[in-house]
Design a protein around this motif. Structure first.
Motif, PDB file in Angstrom:
ATOM      1  N   SER A 217       1.006  -1.313  -0.006  1.00  0.00           N
ATOM      2  CA  SER A 217      -0.114  -0.378  -0.152  1.00  0.00           C
ATOM      3  C   SER A 217       0.722   1.255   0.237  1.00  0.00           C
ATOM      4  CB  SER A 217      -1.255   0.082   0.862  1.00  0.00           C
ATOM      5  OG  SER A 217       0.062   0.070   2.321  1.00  0.00           O
ATOM      6  N   GLY A 218       0.718   2.233  -0.852  1.00  0.00           N
ATOM      7  CA  GLY A 218       0.950   3.740  -0.500  1.00  0.00           C
ATOM      8  C   GLY A 218       0.717   4.937  -1.057  1.00  0.00           C
ATOM      9  N   ASN A 219       0.723   5.755  -1.190  1.00  0.00           N
ATOM     10  CA  ASN A 219       0.346   6.795  -1.959  1.00  0.00           C
ATOM     11  C   ASN A 219       0.735   6.690  -3.726  1.00  0.00           C
ATOM     12  OD1 ASN A 219       0.611   8.591   0.316  1.00  0.00           O
ATOM     13  ND2 ASN A 219       2.287   9.644  -0.083  1.00  0.00           N
ATOM     14  N   SER A 220      -0.905   6.805  -4.100  1.00  0.00           N
ATOM     15  CA  SER A 220      -0.355   6.323  -5.382  1.00  0.00           C
ATOM     16  C   SER A 220      -0.098   7.185  -6.426  1.00  0.00           C
ATOM     17  CB  SER A 220      -2.436   6.996  -6.353  1.00  0.00           C
ATOM     18  OG  SER A 220      -2.026   8.301  -5.993  1.00  0.00           O
ATOM     19  N   SER A 221       0.908   8.416  -6.601  1.00  0.00           N
ATOM     20  CA  SER A 221       2.133   8.447  -7.122  1.00  0.00           C
ATOM     21  C   SER A 221       3.377   8.172  -6.755  1.00  0.00           C
ATOM     22  CB  SER A 221       2.237  10.127  -6.896  1.00  0.00           C
ATOM     23  OG  SER A 221       2.677  10.098  -5.076  1.00  0.00           O
ATOM     24  N   ASP A 222       3.314   7.191  -6.055  1.00  0.00           N
ATOM     25  CA  ASP A 222       4.981   6.254  -5.156  1.00  0.00           C
ATOM     26  C   ASP A 222       4.071   4.924  -6.228  1.00  0.00           C
ATOM     27  OD1 ASP A 222       5.545   7.878  -4.011  1.00  0.00           O
ATOM     28  OD2 ASP A 222       4.898   7.550  -2.156  1.00  0.00           O
ATOM     29  N   MET A 223       2.704   4.511  -5.765  1.00  0.00           N
ATOM     30  CA  MET A 223       2.392   3.303  -6.523  1.00  0.00           C
ATOM     31  C   MET A 223       2.906   3.037  -7.741  1.00  0.00           C
ATOM     32  SD  MET A 223       2.098   1.462  -3.617  1.00  0.00           S
ATOM     33  CE  MET A 223       1.295   0.287  -3.896  1.00  0.00           C
ATOM     34  N   ILE A 224       2.013   3.864  -8.676  1.00  0.00           N
ATOM     35  CA  ILE A 224       2.213   4.131  -9.917  1.00  0.00           C
ATOM     36  C   ILE A 224       3.732   3.674 -10.773  1.00  0.00           C
ATOM     37  CG2 ILE A 224       2.364   6.245 -10.539  1.00  0.00           C
ATOM     38  CD1 ILE A 224      -0.322   5.553 -12.101  1.00  0.00           C
ATOM     39  N   LYS A 225       4.631   4.239 -10.229  1.00  0.00           N
ATOM     40  CA  LYS A 225       6.600   4.375 -10.352  1.00  0.00           C
ATOM     41  C   LYS A 225       6.946   3.260  -9.941  1.00  0.00           C
ATOM     42  CE  LYS A 225       6.848   9.062 -10.112  1.00  0.00           C
ATOM     43  NZ  LYS A 225       6.907  10.090  -8.529  1.00  0.00           N
ATOM     44  N   ASP A 226       6.488   2.441  -8.792  1.00  0.00           N
ATOM     45  CA  ASP A 226       7.017   1.044  -8.294  1.00  0.00           C
ATOM     46  C   ASP A 226       7.721  -0.151  -9.386  1.00  0.00           C
ATOM     47  OD1 ASP A 226       7.044  -1.990  -6.925  1.00  0.00           O
ATOM     48  OD2 ASP A 226       6.353  -1.100  -5.043  1.00  0.00           O
TER      49      ASP A 226
END
Length: 236
Positions: A217-226
């Motif tokens: 889980s996390g902020n979407s801006s971080d997750m989308i780059k994961d």
């Protein structure tokens, strides 16, 4: 401040453990996306929050009140509204009747009228088709009607289950724009969605479900780059 707190939720279907003790929260004003592949437990999560299915254990607190064991109808009265997968509109009723059914828990006539106008602003096609039988609408229009009916209940939290399923790409864009607008107008949203990229693009935070557990889980801006998320859900 958390409007929804889900703790250690366990749901079994016979011998199959569909949810393996998941915990997450939704803060007031957020859009939270729950993403995962088919069979991950996304719809089960929404059904157990709404108490449409039985939980084995765990708790659900909504707006400061423990609603774990309340009946589904009582939960609706609290302002937690579920727009189910597959739309589930009343096909033999008119668009107007469907929208009015959404407001069945309310008696604030003036505000209901205002909310109906607000639904027409969001979904102009609903106004054009007011007298039409809901079953004769296109798939996209039926989705709009299902969301409009949900809004007529004046929700504090809207659970949206697969709103873009089966829709043409141009309509998917439109539905997501409307979800963003609903949120900007003050409604908190918990979104279950197969289209991970779209879901992440409008969400504040994301939870990823894998076979009944939250894997990350996390902020979407971080997750989308994961890279792992990209590989699994974004086709990259």
């Amino acid at each position: 401040m958390a409007i929804l707190e889900v703790k250690n939720l366990v749901v079994n279907y016979g011998a199959i453990r569909a949810l393996k003790g998941i915990s997450f929260d939704v803060n007031e004003g957020e859009i939270i996306s729950l993403i995962g592949s088919n069979g991950a437990g996304k719809t089960t999560t929404l059904h157990s929050i709404s108490n449409l299915i039985k939980k084995q254990s765990g708790s659900v607190v909504f707006d400061g009140e423990d609603i774990t064991n309340l009946q589904a109808a009582q939960i609706v009265h609290r302002g937690l509204i579920h727009v189910p997968e597959g739309r589930r509109i009343f096909a033999n009723l008119s668009v107007k009747d469907n929208l009015e059914m959404g407001a069945y828990t309310r008696n604030d006539k003036e505000k209901i009228k205002q909310d109906m106008e607000h639904v027409f602003e969001l979904f102009p096609r609903m106004k054009e088709r007011l007298k039409q039988l809901a079953g004769t609408l296109s798939g996209g229009e039926q989705q709009m009607l299902a969301m409009g009916r949900g809004l007529m209940a004046n929700p504090k939290l809207l659970l949206l289950d697969e709103p873009s399923m089966g829709l043409a790409p141009i309509l998917v864009d439109e539905i997501f724009e409307i979800i963003k607008k609903i949120n900007e107008d003050g409604t908190t949203i918990l979104l279950v969605e197969q289209n991970a990229f779209k879901a992440m693009s409008i969400a504040n935070r994301v939870y990823i479900l894998e076979t009944g557990s939250i894997s990350s889980s996390g902020n979407s801006s971080d997750m989308i780059k994961d890279p792992a998320v990209k590989a699994a859900y974004l086709g990259g």
